[in-house]
Enzyme design. Structure first.
Site, mmCIF file in Angstrom:
data_model
loop_
_atom_site.group_PDB
_atom_site.id
_atom_site.type_symbol
_atom_site.label_atom_id
_atom_site.label_comp_id
_atom_site.label_asym_id
_atom_site.label_seq_id
_atom_site.Cartn_x
_atom_site.Cartn_y
_atom_site.Cartn_z
ATOM 1 N N HIS A 85 40.894 45.588 30.545
ATOM 2 C CA HIS A 85 40.542 46.804 31.274
ATOM 3 C C HIS A 85 41.757 47.673 31.587
ATOM 4 O O HIS A 85 41.610 48.837 31.940
ATOM 5 C CB HIS A 85 39.752 46.472 32.548
ATOM 6 C CG HIS A 85 40.569 45.975 33.696
ATOM 7 N ND1 HIS A 85 40.690 44.637 34.004
ATOM 8 C CD2 HIS A 85 41.308 46.640 34.629
ATOM 9 C CE1 HIS A 85 41.446 44.502 35.078
ATOM 10 N NE2 HIS A 85 41.844 45.703 35.470
ATOM 11 N N ASP A 131 38.116 39.702 29.389
ATOM 12 C CA ASP A 131 39.050 40.714 29.896
ATOM 13 C C ASP A 131 40.475 40.316 29.513
ATOM 14 O O ASP A 131 41.292 39.934 30.358
ATOM 15 C CB ASP A 131 38.898 40.853 31.413
ATOM 16 C CG ASP A 131 39.608 42.074 31.966
ATOM 17 O OD1 ASP A 131 40.120 42.878 31.155
ATOM 18 O OD2 ASP A 131 39.658 42.215 33.199
ATOM 19 N N GLN A 220 44.984 45.767 43.793
ATOM 20 C CA GLN A 220 45.071 46.837 42.812
ATOM 21 C C GLN A 220 46.497 46.989 42.286
ATOM 22 O O GLN A 220 47.455 46.936 43.047
ATOM 23 C CB GLN A 220 44.598 48.172 43.408
ATOM 24 C CG GLN A 220 43.100 48.275 43.579
ATOM 25 C CD GLN A 220 42.613 47.659 44.864
ATOM 26 O OE1 GLN A 220 43.399 47.350 45.756
ATOM 27 N NE2 GLN A 220 41.311 47.486 44.971
ATOM 28 N N GLY A 221 46.618 47.170 40.989
ATOM 29 C CA GLY A 221 47.928 47.286 40.361
ATOM 30 C C GLY A 221 48.442 45.965 39.830
ATOM 31 O O GLY A 221 49.366 45.938 39.019
ATOM 32 N N ASP A 222 47.852 44.857 40.287
ATOM 33 C CA ASP A 222 48.233 43.538 39.776
ATOM 34 C C ASP A 222 47.466 43.178 38.506
ATOM 35 O O ASP A 222 47.790 42.185 37.847
ATOM 36 C CB ASP A 222 47.975 42.457 40.836
ATOM 37 C CG ASP A 222 48.939 42.547 42.007
ATOM 38 O OD1 ASP A 222 50.127 42.832 41.780
ATOM 39 O OD2 ASP A 222 48.501 42.338 43.155
ATOM 40 N N SER A 223 46.432 43.947 38.174
ATOM 41 C CA SER A 223 45.625 43.660 36.994
ATOM 42 C C SER A 223 46.490 43.380 35.777
ATOM 43 O O SER A 223 47.492 44.052 35.532
ATOM 44 C CB SER A 223 44.712 44.845 36.674
ATOM 45 O OG SER A 223 43.533 44.819 37.412
#
Length: 268
Positions: A85, A131, A220-223
């Site tokens: 993603h 993912d 968020q941002g660690d994906s």
């Protein structure tokens, strides 16, 4: 079921978070939630600073302006494993990989251009599994790769097993990104407990990690960043209901399920 943990502090990400309409749960903090002073905001939500020298395989992704939006893992000198993603629909020229840089404000390490993006063919969205993506770089990085968990590594996924998640993401739900690398040690959940938290959870595609009472989680941002057990990449930061909420562990791609597909992309 949950929200992906991609960018929220770039302008594009802020707009995306504000207009999310895919039927997923929102992860932005409410307008009435008191803002925690920056000095007291916990890193990676309840974690601590990490040294890049001790985790040389962790990297982050940026756009061409240098804005960090996801994480990744060096799996081969010129190959990065990340979340699908993070890069689905992106052109290689729009993505860069920063390696060997603990502080995003420094100039340490290397900035590599992406020449190829492979997204798992079964990927639709983070809530449906698969993912995982592999990036090909224009150069060989000098950092030690991290081994990718295989099907025979089932013992690494035992409930209660301690894992480490790393990244430069938000330091609180709806908060600011961290300027420095952070890590958190969290136990793996059983598939049954993950199913209770997320009815659409898929045990063959996902693994959960966190604390039942909340307080420690990726955000968020660690994906795309790594979830590590015994020096192997067992998970990829994927999604979750908010960040560090009680009874809402982080959801990670179960890497062992996709080992053969990833290994084919690594060319080994």
């Amino acid at each position: 079921m949950a929200d992906t943990r991609r960018r929220i502090w770039s302008m594009a990400g802020l707009l995306a978070a504000a207009t999310l309409s895919s039927g997923l749960l929102t992860t932005t903090a409410s307008a009435t939630e008191p803002d925690m002073p920056e000095a007291k905001k916990p890193p990676i939500v309840g974690g601590q600073p990490a040294k890049i020298a001790e985790h040389p395989w962790v990297v982050y992704l940026t756009d061409t302006q240098g804005n960090q939006f996801c994480g990744g893992t060096v799996a081969k000198a010129n190959k990065i494993v990340t979340a699908a993603h993070c890069v689905t629909g992106e052109q290689p020229a729009a993505v860069q990989v920063v390696a060997g840089r603990e502080n995003k404000q420094s100039t340490a390490g290397e900035v590599a251009k992406v020449t190829g993006i492979w997204v798992h063919p079964r990927f639709q969205n983070a809530n449906s599994g698969a993912d995982v993506a592999v990036l090909t770089l224009d150069q060989a990085l000098p950092h030690q790769p991290l081994a990718v968990a295989a099907k025979q590594d089932a013992p690494l996924y035992q409930p209660g097993k301690m894992s480490t998640v790393l990244g430069w993401g938000a330091t609180a739900e709806g908060g600011q990104a961290s300027q420095t690398l952070q890590k958190a040690d969290v136990p793996l959940f059983s598939d049954q407990d993950c199913q209770k938290a997320y009815p659409q959870y898929k045990a063959d595609a996902m693994v959960c990690a966190g604390l039942p009472q909340g307080g420690m989680d990726s955000c968020q941002g660690d994906s795309g960043g790594p979830l590590v057990v015994e020096n192997k990449l067992v998970g990829i930061v994927s999604t979750g209901n908010g960040c560090a909420r009680p009874n809402a562990p982080g959801i990670y791609t179960r890497v062992s399920t996709y080992h053969d597909d990833v290994q084919a992309q690594l060319g080994s």
